[in-house]
Design a protein around this motif. Sequence first.
Motif, mmCIF file in Angstrom:
data_model
loop_
_atom_site.group_PDB
_atom_site.id
_atom_site.type_symbol
_atom_site.label_atom_id
_atom_site.label_comp_id
_atom_site.label_asym_id
_atom_site.label_seq_id
_atom_site.Cartn_x
_atom_site.Cartn_y
_atom_site.Cartn_z
ATOM 1 N N MET A 89 6.661 -21.748 4.143
ATOM 2 C CA MET A 89 5.303 -21.281 4.389
ATOM 3 C C MET A 89 5.025 -21.117 5.884
ATOM 4 O O MET A 89 4.342 -20.198 6.311
ATOM 5 N N VAL B 289 -1.265 -31.487 0.729
ATOM 6 C CA VAL B 289 -0.610 -30.182 0.568
ATOM 7 C C VAL B 289 -0.551 -29.795 -0.902
ATOM 8 O O VAL B 289 -0.905 -28.664 -1.288
ATOM 9 N N GLN C 59 -0.240 -20.131 -5.415
ATOM 10 C CA GLN C 59 -0.933 -21.038 -6.331
ATOM 11 C C GLN C 59 -0.073 -21.250 -7.568
ATOM 12 O O GLN C 59 0.351 -20.276 -8.196
ATOM 13 N N VAL D 71 0.689 -26.970 7.711
ATOM 14 C CA VAL D 71 0.509 -26.236 6.451
ATOM 15 C C VAL D 71 -0.948 -26.297 6.018
ATOM 16 O O VAL D 71 -1.559 -25.273 5.649
ATOM 17 N N ILE E 150 -3.582 -23.181 5.683
ATOM 18 C CA ILE E 150 -4.209 -22.837 4.398
ATOM 19 C C ILE E 150 -5.724 -22.788 4.555
ATOM 20 O O ILE E 150 -6.385 -21.839 4.099
ATOM 21 N N LEU F 81 -1.940 -26.528 -3.268
ATOM 22 C CA LEU F 81 -1.000 -25.584 -3.893
ATOM 23 C C LEU F 81 -1.193 -25.458 -5.398
ATOM 24 O O LEU F 81 -0.796 -24.460 -6.000
ATOM 25 N N GLU G 79 -7.008 -19.895 6.224
ATOM 26 C CA GLU G 79 -6.693 -18.694 5.455
ATOM 27 C C GLU G 79 -5.740 -17.767 6.193
ATOM 28 O O GLU G 79 -5.771 -16.538 6.026
ATOM 29 N N LEU H 293 -2.564 -18.127 5.749
ATOM 30 C CA LEU H 293 -1.392 -18.081 4.875
ATOM 31 C C LEU H 293 -1.762 -17.462 3.546
ATOM 32 O O LEU H 293 -2.872 -17.645 3.040
ATOM 33 N N ASP H 294 -0.803 -16.742 2.988
ATOM 34 C CA ASP H 294 -0.941 -16.262 1.615
ATOM 35 C C ASP H 294 -0.447 -17.393 0.718
ATOM 36 O O ASP H 294 0.738 -17.495 0.415
ATOM 37 N N VAL H 295 -1.352 -18.271 0.327
ATOM 38 C CA VAL H 295 -0.975 -19.520 -0.337
ATOM 39 C C VAL H 295 -0.522 -19.259 -1.767
ATOM 40 O O VAL H 295 -1.263 -18.657 -2.550
#
Length: 597
Positions: free
Chosen positions: A309, A364, A344, A331, A335, A368, A338, A340-342
């Motif tokens: 990530m 974390v 899910q 991380v 997140i 996720l 925003e 990161l393209d987290v």
Amino acid sequence: MAKMIPPYLSADCKSPGEKLLFDRFRTDPATDDWIVLHSLGIAKHPERLSGEIDFVVVVPGLGVLCLEVKAGNVRRYDGFWICGSGINQEKSSVGPFRQASDGMHAIKKYLSRTDQSLSRILIYSGVIFTYINFDEESPEWHKWQHADRSRIYSTPISEVCSRMLRCAHEHVRSTPSSFWYDAKASRPDKEQSLQITNILRGDFECVFPLRAAIDQTEKQIIVFTEEQFAALDTLDVNNRLVFRGPAGTGKTFLAVEAARRSVLSGKKTLLICFNRMLGQWLNQATKSFRDQNSGMLTAGTLHSVMRSMIKTENAADYSQNYWNKQLPSLVIESILEESLDVPQFDMLIVDEAQDIIKEEFMDVLDLLLTGGLSGGKWAFFGDFERQAIYTQFSAGTHSIDCMEILRARSPFHFVYPLRINCRNTLNISVGIEVACLLDPRYSKVLHAESGSDIDIEFYSTAEEQQHKLLKQLSSLRNTFSNNEIVILSPKENTVSCAEQLSAADTHAYLSPFHTDIPKTVTGYATIQAFKGLEAPAVILTDIEELEGYYAQALLYIGMSRARIHLVLIMHEKCRKKYLEINEQGLKIILGGQSGKS
């Protein structure tokens, strides 16, 4: 627990009744000094060309009992006995009582001819109907000469057999023609019991080769674990589950199966652990269904997921503080910002969860998992008492309670206990219970075979330890392939006995362990790095300390990695403490006291 001969239940044994009794004899604590021979062939049968006795039970102080086992339906019609049903139905004029009696007479005659001093030993016969109730009466047998389903399932097998032999003594003693009987001489002592066994085994036992035993054990590992897959069915009705159990209870295999089921049900799944080697193994173990369901499963270590990530480089240059504190913080910040393209995930599966349940990592995972830890779907597999060497304890001081952290994050979850050992042979399982003060003990050990004893060596100098390691390697390589053996140490590889031996003797064929090590090489690693993995044969070296939680946890982790054969090579200064621990462990097994302190 009785000594079983042979110690392995042959794959050729198709009778469920014999399998049931074999396990009962092997696990009944009251049969400790008994010797049980299974499927004993009779070359010189009095009535037929050859014969077989299902079980010959040698009981010191009582006598010898020859048992015929019938597992199916039984009836007698027109003088014929019909046993079983369908294609397995057998019809014979010789019923089970006659079969047992003929076998008994053959054994008695053979023993008397071989050694006259055994001619007065009481040898009698009996029949066990494992799955039906049998209350028929006949002058052909005594009422006490059989046991049926109702007795087998309500009475220990030791008492079933002892009762038959006690009644046989009463019957023979009251029979005028039994001039040979003597109240004392007809009861074999321990030496005579061994003598009887040696005579019968020498003529009748087919030795099960150790290599074949190893192959059979390896094939059984997956089958045994499948018996525990019923535990995973609880995930269908419970979204959040902790599978809690000691080493060897199949947690890693169950975690992989949980991931497979999750992916097949259409859930995007994350399967993670802490240790790098275990992460590599999880990645390989899930490759087939991961490839078939592209993008649905991510498997590996939590750190590898976080690194992917953040896109970190030169990972070897980072400190422990970076991995445990800074990387999770980076991380989380990314997140929340925003940036990161987290990804899910619909399902989170954590193996060796006791290593991951700490606040930074849980933050974390909370981000996720769809619904978070409090409302999402997850399964945590762990040994939260014995293997928490990264989170629960630090330098031997209690610092973090994994379960408290989990309860705070997710108050509504269920705990599923796992207590059945499906990894280690019986001797290794008992060795773990004794040396590691496992309390409560395993509820059951699924490997029917007892396996080899644990080899223990003590050394005083580094050179002596290398010599003992080389000797053990030479011995094990007569049976195991090089890569079926793993050498583990609490020390880093660079200062371990294995690396020193490798440098001194290139013909030792040693190399740092990795998951695809070639067959010609034996791998070595730290106990910590090998956590979560297993091997057919394990040699533990460099054991210099047994005091304190951390040292005891490493011993437990190391010992429990071995499936079939285990060797301990420890410093002479540990001898006294090791004996003290074993004495305390035996008291736990015998019910004398708790091992918890």
